[in-house]
Write an enzyme that holds these catalytic residues in place. Structure first.
Site, short mmCIF file in Angstrom:
data_model
loop_
_atom_site.label_atom_id
_atom_site.label_comp_id
_atom_site.label_asym_id
_atom_site.label_seq_id
_atom_site.Cartn_x
_atom_site.Cartn_y
_atom_site.Cartn_z
N LYS A 15 4.75 -2.96 -38.95
CA LYS A 15 4.08 -1.58 -39.04
C LYS A 15 4.14 -0.83 -38.06
O LYS A 15 4.24 0.32 -37.71
CB LYS A 15 2.89 -1.54 -39.85
CG LYS A 15 1.63 -2.18 -39.02
CD LYS A 15 0.26 -2.19 -39.73
CE LYS A 15 -0.70 -3.26 -39.29
NZ LYS A 15 -0.56 -4.54 -39.63
N LYS A 19 10.68 -8.65 -35.57
CA LYS A 19 10.13 -8.82 -36.73
C LYS A 19 9.78 -7.65 -37.55
O LYS A 19 9.33 -6.58 -36.74
CB LYS A 19 8.92 -9.63 -36.53
CG LYS A 19 7.70 -9.75 -37.23
CD LYS A 19 6.69 -10.34 -36.90
CE LYS A 19 5.29 -9.65 -36.99
NZ LYS A 19 4.08 -10.03 -37.73
N LYS A 78 -0.99 -7.22 -27.16
CA LYS A 78 -1.36 -5.89 -27.69
C LYS A 78 -2.08 -5.19 -26.57
O LYS A 78 -1.87 -3.95 -26.51
CB LYS A 78 -2.58 -6.30 -28.78
CG LYS A 78 -1.82 -6.64 -30.16
CD LYS A 78 -2.98 -6.43 -31.26
CE LYS A 78 -2.24 -6.92 -32.46
NZ LYS A 78 -3.18 -6.90 -33.61
P1 ADP Z 1 2.36 -6.26 -39.00
O1 ADP Z 1 3.08 -7.08 -38.00
O2 ADP Z 1 3.03 -5.34 -39.56
O3 ADP Z 1 1.15 -5.71 -38.05
P2 ADP Z 1 0.31 -8.14 -39.96
O4 ADP Z 1 0.07 -8.76 -38.57
O5 ADP Z 1 -1.09 -7.16 -40.37
O6 ADP Z 1 1.56 -7.19 -39.87
O7 ADP Z 1 0.57 -9.21 -40.84
C1 ADP Z 1 -0.31 -9.50 -41.95
C2 ADP Z 1 0.46 -10.75 -42.80
O8 ADP Z 1 1.89 -10.46 -43.06
C3 ADP Z 1 0.54 -12.00 -41.85
O9 ADP Z 1 0.11 -13.18 -42.70
C4 ADP Z 1 1.69 -11.86 -41.36
O10 ADP Z 1 2.18 -13.43 -41.04
C5 ADP Z 1 2.59 -11.50 -42.49
N1 ADP Z 1 3.86 -10.75 -41.80
C6 ADP Z 1 3.80 -9.64 -40.88
N2 ADP Z 1 4.92 -9.11 -40.72
C7 ADP Z 1 5.86 -10.01 -41.31
C8 ADP Z 1 7.21 -10.28 -41.38
N3 ADP Z 1 8.08 -9.41 -40.49
N4 ADP Z 1 7.65 -11.31 -41.85
C9 ADP Z 1 7.01 -12.29 -42.43
N5 ADP Z 1 5.61 -11.97 -42.43
C10 ADP Z 1 4.97 -11.03 -42.00
NA NA Z 2 0.76 -9.08 -36.51
#
Ligand code: ADP
Ligand code: NA
Length: 330
Positions: A200, A197, A114
């Site tokens: 957002k 993956k 990050k």
């Molecule tokens: P992002 O990657 O969009 O920033 P977060 O890190 O806020 O999402 O993730 C919030 C939750 O959603 C966590 O438990 C994370 O493991 C799950 N998560 C986020 N992206 C994915 C994905 N592409 N596939 C499966 N689980 C995900």
């Molecule tokens: Na994340």
């Protein structure tokens, strides 16, 4: 017998959660809440560790909470609350900061990722100590179980280390938690870039399926998903990441195995698979979206619910904090 405690959370950093959050987190939470005493937090203190718009944060927090409930988190059985409503999170994080090594925190790979994405100027000390706040989140509730994606494994390891260190230095205080890592098939990839993956923070919005998208938008995004040129429907993450991602999403939402879905579409075209998948996703998301919008129509009621849940969370958190304060000599 009391149920084991569980803690998990998502940052309120967008207007809508995405399909990865839904399959990787919310679907699991919905199941786990049955046999756990679950604390599901909208982690807004974490959301301000990167540049964000203060005019939008409260709305995103409410929207995230509404989506938890709409996806099936029961705010009477589980404790569903907003992190900043419970001051003990920041207070315990401070104490834990004082027993975290600078080098230890510096080894966190998510911080390295990050901070390189945001650049040195926009990288705050808050982002650096984010994993310590996460440790406080978990330890305040004596959580035994922490369902997270693989990318959070290192942070839960740090939490365990901090709990053990505090306990051995100051006396038995914290429960040492365990990460419950999501299954491989629960990891969802970007539809336009199926080796990354779904996130957002992705560059392309068309690869990101949002829980609150209109059905027509969802259908368009799925029909435009990247596949490959050999026109064979088969699950193979390495050779066929796009098609495999579509199959995995289909299986996760329909409750079937990937083998069953692959067999059903064997010999058919990618267009057929995409059309079928669009129906599955829309069928799953439509009631969730409708319920979320309904909840958001009455923000005062939603706020009352969140305040009541924060009260419940505070009772547990304040007791743990008081114990920790006493142990360090306050
Ligand atoms: P992002 O990657 O969009 O920033 P977060 O890190 O806020 O999402 O993730 C919030 C939750 O959603 C966590 O438990 C994370 O493991 C799950 N998560 C986020 N992206 C994915 C994905 N592409 N596939 C499966 N689980 C995900
Ligand atoms: Na994340």
């Amino acid at each position: 017998m009391s149920k084991p405690r569980l803690f998990s959370g998502i940052q309120p950093s967008s207007d809508s959660l995405h399909l990865g959050n839904y399959i990787g987190a919310l679907l699991q939470w919905r199941e786990l809440q049955r046999d756990h005493d679950a604390f599901f937090c909208v982690v807004d203190l974490h959301a301000i560790t990167v540049p964000q718009d203060p005019k939008e944060l409260a709305a995103k927090t409410r929207r995230t909470a509404a989506q938890y409930i709409a996806a099936g988190i029961d705010p009477t059985a589980s404790t569903l609350y907003v992190q900043s409503h419970v001051p003990a999170h920041a207070e315990l994080a401070w104490v834990l900061n004082t027993i975290t090594g600078f080098g230890e925190a510096g080894r966190m790979t998510q911080f390295k990722d990050k901070s390189s994405r945001y650049g040195a100027e926009a990288t705050s000390v808050g982002l650096f100590t984010y994993p310590v706040l996460m440790a406080a989140d978990i330890l305040l509730y004596d959580a035994e179980v922490v369902p997270v994606g693989d990318d959070q494994r290192q942070h839960v390891e740090l939490t365990r280390d901090l709990a053990e260190r505090f306990n051995s230095r100051f006396g038995e205080t914290f429960v040492v938690p365990k990460a419950l890592i999501q299954k491989d098939t629960a990891r969802i990839y970007d539809l336009q870039n199926p080796t990354s993956k779904m996130s957002k923070s992705a560059d392309s919005v068309t690869g990101l399926i949002l829980l609150l998208d209109e059905p027509s938008v969802t259908r368009k995004k799925i029909m435009r998903a990247v596949t490959d040129t050999d026109a064979v429907i088969r699950f193979d993450r390495d050779a066929k990441p796009g098609v495999s991602n579509l199959l995995a999403i289909y299986a996760a939402l329909s409750g079937q195995t990937i083998e069953t879905v692959s067999a059903e579409y064997e010999g058919k075209g990618y267009g057929d698979l995409k059309k079928g998948l669009a129906e599955v996703v829309i069928g799953e998301f439509e009631p969730v979206r409708a319920r979320a919008l309904e909840l958001l129509d009455d923000p005062a009621e939603l706020d009352r619910l969140l305040a009541a849940n924060a009260g419940r969370a505070s009772e547990v958190a304040d007791a743990t904090l008081a114990k920790a304060y006493e142990r360090v000599g306050f």
